[in-house]
Write an enzyme that holds these catalytic residues in place. Structure first.
Site, PDB file in Angstrom:
ATOM      1  N   GLY A  50       8.714  -1.715  -9.493  1.00 23.77           N
ATOM      2  CA  GLY A  50       9.486  -0.768  -9.856  1.00 23.77           C
ATOM      3  C   GLY A  50      10.032  -0.932 -11.182  1.00 23.77           C
ATOM      4  O   GLY A  50      10.189  -0.023 -12.068  1.00 23.77           O
ATOM      5  N   ASN A  79       4.030   1.968  -3.047  1.00 23.66           N
ATOM      6  CA  ASN A  79       4.585   1.526  -4.170  1.00 23.66           C
ATOM      7  C   ASN A  79       4.784   2.947  -5.307  1.00 23.66           C
ATOM      8  O   ASN A  79       5.533   2.757  -6.249  1.00 23.66           O
ATOM      9  CB  ASN A  79       3.759   0.680  -4.938  1.00 23.66           C
ATOM     10  CG  ASN A  79       3.554  -0.645  -4.163  1.00 23.66           C
ATOM     11  OD1 ASN A  79       2.562  -1.278  -4.436  1.00 23.66           O
ATOM     12  ND2 ASN A  79       4.714  -1.117  -3.516  1.00 23.66           N
ATOM     13  N   LEU A  80       3.883   3.774  -5.069  1.00 27.30           N
ATOM     14  CA  LEU A  80       3.430   4.965  -6.239  1.00 27.30           C
ATOM     15  C   LEU A  80       4.565   5.785  -6.564  1.00 27.30           C
ATOM     16  O   LEU A  80       4.754   6.332  -7.391  1.00 27.30           O
ATOM     17  CB  LEU A  80       2.390   5.622  -5.868  1.00 27.30           C
ATOM     18  CG  LEU A  80       1.059   4.855  -5.481  1.00 27.30           C
ATOM     19  CD1 LEU A  80      -0.242   5.607  -4.876  1.00 27.30           C
ATOM     20  CD2 LEU A  80       0.614   4.083  -6.755  1.00 27.30           C
ATOM     21  N   GLN A  81       5.772   5.956  -5.399  1.00 33.30           N
ATOM     22  CA  GLN A  81       6.826   6.861  -5.786  1.00 33.30           C
ATOM     23  C   GLN A  81       7.633   6.290  -6.975  1.00 33.30           C
ATOM     24  O   GLN A  81       8.583   7.207  -7.391  1.00 33.30           O
ATOM     25  CB  GLN A  81       7.409   6.667  -4.282  1.00 33.30           C
ATOM     26  CG  GLN A  81       8.922   7.107  -4.266  1.00 33.30           C
ATOM     27  CD  GLN A  81       9.895   5.967  -4.184  1.00 33.30           C
ATOM     28  OE1 GLN A  81       9.715   4.704  -4.297  1.00 33.30           O
ATOM     29  NE2 GLN A  81      11.120   6.118  -3.550  1.00 33.30           N
ATOM     30  N   ARG A  82       7.473   4.895  -7.405  1.00 35.95           N
ATOM     31  CA  ARG A  82       8.336   4.594  -8.306  1.00 35.95           C
ATOM     32  C   ARG A  82       7.491   3.516  -9.415  1.00 35.95           C
ATOM     33  O   ARG A  82       8.162   3.190 -10.500  1.00 35.95           O
ATOM     34  CB  ARG A  82       9.565   3.772  -7.611  1.00 35.95           C
ATOM     35  CG  ARG A  82       9.192   2.708  -6.851  1.00 35.95           C
ATOM     36  CD  ARG A  82      10.411   2.094  -5.987  1.00 35.95           C
ATOM     37  NE  ARG A  82       9.898   0.915  -5.479  1.00 35.95           N
ATOM     38  CZ  ARG A  82       9.238   1.019  -4.046  1.00 35.95           C
ATOM     39  NH1 ARG A  82       8.646   2.159  -3.778  1.00 35.95           N
ATOM     40  NH2 ARG A  82       8.593   0.071  -3.663  1.00 35.95           N
ATOM     41  N   LYS A  95      -1.985  -6.075  -8.613  1.00 33.33           N
ATOM     42  CA  LYS A  95      -1.008  -5.477  -9.472  1.00 33.33           C
ATOM     43  C   LYS A  95      -1.451  -5.863 -10.989  1.00 33.33           C
ATOM     44  O   LYS A  95      -1.076  -5.131 -11.919  1.00 33.33           O
ATOM     45  CB  LYS A  95       0.102  -5.736  -9.209  1.00 33.33           C
ATOM     46  CG  LYS A  95       0.668  -4.508  -8.008  1.00 33.33           C
ATOM     47  CD  LYS A  95       2.249  -4.759  -7.827  1.00 33.33           C
ATOM     48  CE  LYS A  95       2.547  -3.899  -6.471  1.00 33.33           C
ATOM     49  NZ  LYS A  95       4.075  -3.977  -6.257  1.00 33.33           N
ATOM     50  N   ASP A 139      12.572  -8.735  -6.808  1.00 41.32           N
ATOM     51  CA  ASP A 139      13.554  -7.782  -5.853  1.00 41.32           C
ATOM     52  C   ASP A 139      14.097  -8.743  -4.915  1.00 41.32           C
ATOM     53  O   ASP A 139      14.537  -8.186  -3.730  1.00 41.32           O
ATOM     54  CB  ASP A 139      12.532  -6.639  -5.077  1.00 41.32           C
ATOM     55  CG  ASP A 139      11.465  -7.268  -4.447  1.00 41.32           C
ATOM     56  OD1 ASP A 139      11.487  -8.583  -4.569  1.00 41.32           O
ATOM     57  OD2 ASP A 139      10.646  -6.676  -3.808  1.00 41.32           O
ATOM     58  N   ASN A 140      14.318  -9.969  -5.172  1.00 45.42           N
ATOM     59  CA  ASN A 140      14.864 -10.807  -4.171  1.00 45.42           C
ATOM     60  C   ASN A 140      15.737 -11.909  -4.711  1.00 45.42           C
ATOM     61  O   ASN A 140      15.653 -12.174  -5.807  1.00 45.42           O
ATOM     62  CB  ASN A 140      13.650 -11.372  -3.007  1.00 45.42           C
ATOM     63  CG  ASN A 140      12.773 -12.443  -3.754  1.00 45.42           C
ATOM     64  OD1 ASN A 140      12.990 -13.475  -4.340  1.00 45.42           O
ATOM     65  ND2 ASN A 140      11.634 -11.967  -4.517  1.00 45.42           N
ATOM     66  N   CYS A 197      14.783  -2.990  -0.919  1.00 44.70           N
ATOM     67  CA  CYS A 197      14.313  -1.816  -0.832  1.00 44.70           C
ATOM     68  C   CYS A 197      13.559  -1.221   0.221  1.00 44.70           C
ATOM     69  O   CYS A 197      13.448   0.054   0.562  1.00 44.70           O
ATOM     70  CB  CYS A 197      13.848  -1.584  -2.538  1.00 44.70           C
ATOM     71  SG  CYS A 197      14.859  -1.798  -3.788  1.00 44.70           S
ATOM     72  N   CYS A 348      11.801  -0.605  16.604  1.00 47.39           N
ATOM     73  CA  CYS A 348      12.304  -0.011  15.097  1.00 47.39           C
ATOM     74  C   CYS A 348      10.979  -0.010  14.218  1.00 47.39           C
ATOM     75  O   CYS A 348      10.043   0.493  14.785  1.00 47.39           O
ATOM     76  CB  CYS A 348      13.556  -1.004  14.618  1.00 47.39           C
ATOM     77  SG  CYS A 348      12.787  -2.623  13.910  1.00 47.39           S
TER      78      CYS A 348
END
Ligand SMILES: [Zn+2]
Length: 390
Positions: A50, A79-82, A95, A139-140, A197, A348
């Site tokens: 992202g 992933n493609l949304q951002r 990637k 992201d971590n 995320c 869940c």
């Protein structure tokens, strides 16, 4: 501050490059010299997701000569949304491959160096050493501490950014006089306290906003212009559309950049309390049922109480037929509505939250309770593809 070589060692620009970068060259503060600095610069992007997407696209377009990319992941449809570096046709590809192809399309003058690996304590110093500056798009927490410590040890600036839902942060760490990530966050949060995320979601546009702040800071540091975000943390609130900065101080007791007692990289998974917790905890002592087993029991006509502990907005996306909603966030209140005489199956999204719910039920005296392994996503994959995965 400017990164890299003295003016006499900067590479010349070709006529094609002069034309391509003309809108830079006519800004007095950038000029030919600034563009040659960009061309000479070696920038390492940690992550091509992202944040890495806008960072990579704009740094390539701006003419940063060498872009290294550390990334081990493959492109997933979620992933493609951002992650605008990758397209629909790239789903399933590495990637680093899709990023390199796209960045070359943007600017063939840029050398893209793929490092198809996870950044670890064993390879971080070796990889980062070859670059002038690092842009952290991870992201971590364990990778952030790792990138930070490696940058402090090597004396490389670390252009930091992070995002969650509607909010983001950015700053420049690890300059000679400025603070580092450990000055701001001496201790990692307890594992599981801060959702990722993937768990908590992120507005797709937000990494664009924050990543471009990082790209801007990178270009400024390389060209030696403006006031870098050193000692200032930029807070981005997309919902209120407010940008604020708060002062950051270098901590003289910081083991990395203050006392310098940290002389080598450590085990960051252990430091962040991650090892074992993620894999072992959900199954430890929690009885599990696979989707196939659950389906078999339903087909036999077994009486089961099927409880969905996700949030209402996730329930909206889809649910397993016959389930009822009792979100984990208010699970204590729902306990009394569950019949302890019946068999209870809890699910869940992927099985971690429902494991917590199973523990709560066990603590409340429930004996015949199971966690659905892999959650609704695995149920969709193995039993009922009409239930959407997300
Ligand atoms: Zn520090």
């Amino acid at each position: 501050m400017s990164i890299g070589r003295p003016a006499s060692e900067l590479p010349p620009l070709s006529q094609e490059e002069i034309l391509r970068y003309s809108r830079h060259l006519i800004i007095p503060d950038v000029g030919v010299q600034g563009q040659r600095r960009l061309k000479a610069a070696r920038v390492l992007m940690v992550g091509a997701g992202g944040l890495g997407s806008p960072i990579g696209l704009y740094l390539a377009a701006a003419g940063v000569g060498t872009l290294g990319i550390v990334e081990f992941d493959t492109v997933d449809v979620t992933n493609l949304q951002r992650q605008v570096l990758h397209g629909t046709k790239d789903v399933g590809r590495k990637k680093v491959d899709s990023a390199r192809e796209r960045l070359h399309e943007v600017n063939p003058h840029v050398e893209v160096i793929p490092h198809e690996t996870r950044l670890t304590s064993d390879n971080a110093l070796e990889i980062i050493r070859g670059y002038d500056l690092v842009v952290d798009g991870t992201d971590n927490f364990q990778t952030r501490y790792l990138v930070n410590d490696a940058c402090v040890l090597l004396g490389k600036p670390n252009v930091y950014g992070s995002i969650f839902r509607f909010e983001g942060q950015s700053t420049v760490f690890c300059t000679a006089d400025g603070p580092c990530y450990r000055c701001l966050y001496p201790e990692p949060p307890p594992p599981g306290m801060v959702p990722s995320c993937a768990e908590g979601g992120v507005l797709g546009i937000l990494p664009g906003l924050v990543g471009l702040v990082q790209a801007t800071e990178t270009v400024k540091l390389i060209a030696g212009i403006g006031e870098p975000l050193v000692g200032r943390l930029l807070l981005v609130d997309a919902l209120g559309m407010q940008f604020r900065t708060v002062k950051l101080r270098k901590d003289p007791r910081c083991p990395a950049c203050g006392t310098h007692e940290l002389k080598a990289l450590v085990d960051y998974e252990q430091f962040c309390g991650i090892r074992g917790a993620e894999e072992a905890e959900p199954v430890n002592g929690v009885p599990t049922i696979t989707p196939a087993e659950l389906q078999a029991r339903r087909e036999r006509g077994d009486e089961l109480d099927l409880v969905d502990v996700r949030e209402p907005n996730e329930w909206e996306i889809g649910r397993i037929e016959g389930a009822r909603l009792a979100p984990l966030s208010s699970f204590a209140e729902a306990l009394s509505s569950i019949d302890s005489a019946r068999d209870v199956v809890v699910y869940c999204k992927v099985g971690a939250r429902s494991a917590k719910a199973v523990r709560q039920l066990q603590a409340a005296g429930f004996r015949r309770v199971w966690n659905l392994a892999g959650g609704i996503n695995r149920w969709s994959e193995e039993i009922d593809p009409t239930v959407p995965r997300y």
